[in-house]
Design an enzyme around this catalytic site. Sequence first.
Site, PDB file in Angstrom:
ATOM      1  CG  HIS A 156      -1.532   0.925   0.670  1.00  0.00           C
ATOM      2  ND1 HIS A 156      -3.021   0.991   0.735  1.00  0.00           N
ATOM      3  CD2 HIS A 156      -1.804   2.355   2.095  1.00  0.00           C
ATOM      4  CE1 HIS A 156      -3.630   2.496   1.024  1.00  0.00           C
ATOM      5  NE2 HIS A 156      -2.786   3.101   1.638  1.00  0.00           N
ATOM      6  CB  CYS A 157       1.569   3.539  -2.438  1.00  0.00           C
ATOM      7  SG  CYS A 157       3.390   4.932  -2.883  1.00  0.00           S
TER       8      CYS A 157
END
Length: 276
Positions: A156-157
Site C-alpha cells: 500500500h503506497c
Amino acid sequence: MGGRVVAVAVRLFWPIVFVLMLLLQTYVVVQICLASWKGTNSFLYPILLAVFVVLLSHLLLSYILTVFTDPGKVPLDRWVVPTVETLERLGSDPTLFDHLTTSDAAKNRASLQVIKDSVVAPDCLIFFCDYCRTPKPPRTHHCSRCGRCVLRMDHHCFWIGGCVGFRNHKPFLSLLGSVFVSGIFCAIVIITKWTQMIYDFVEGDQDQRDHIISTTSLVLLSISSLVALFHLGFSLWLNSSFFFFAARGMTYVEYLCCRGKSWVCHYDRGSTRKNL
C-alpha cells in the site's frame, strides 16, 4: 459520515503533498534556474527546457496511470459457489457465499472441492478472505487501508493513496524510474544555479550581494534544494528496493513475510527481463 471524510482526507494528504512538491520543483527549475540562462546560454536553454518537459510529462503520465489503474480486483465470476448442503456437510458456515453470484459459464468450469474455508483446485490451495468473504487466489492479500483484496499485492503506497498490485505494478515501476531520473536532472540544475549565485555573490559588487540576499528566489531555491535532496535520496532507496524485488519475481509483501527465512521464490521466471 465524519469518519469517512477523515479517511478520505488522510488518503489524499500525501498525493497532494507529492503534487505540491512537484509544482515547487517545476517553478524553481523553470523560472529560477533555467530562466537565468536565457541570455548567456541561448542555445542550451531550449534543449534543457525540452528535456525537463519530457521528464515531467513521463512522470505525470506514470503517476496518473498508477493512481487511476485498479491494482487488481479478484474476478468473482470465475469461481464456483458451493451449495448450502455442501458447506453444511463440510462443517462450514452455510451463509459464507450468500453474497456471491456466478454466471452459467463459471458453473460449467471444473468443479472445486470445498474444504472448511478453502478450496482445492487441481494444483493449488485457494483460500477465502475473512474480511471480504471472497476467493483469495495465490499472492492475493487483503489491504486493511483500502478495505479490499488485491491481486498480487505489492504494498500500500501512501504517495498514490492506494495499493500497488497486479494491474498497476508496471506503471509504478515506471514512476519510480522517472522520479529518480528527473531527480538527478533537478539536482544538477539546482547545483549549477547555486554555483552561479555563489560566484556572483563573491565576485560581484555590494548591490549584487544585496539583491541576491533579499530576493525570494533564494528562499525558494533553498526549500527546493532540501526537497531535491529528499527526492533523490528517497527515490534511490525506492528504486534499489522495488526493482530488486521485481527482478527476483517477488512482491514487497512476500519479502516482508519471508524476511529472515530461507525461502525460494516460486514465481521467479529465471531472468530479470522475464520477471520485469
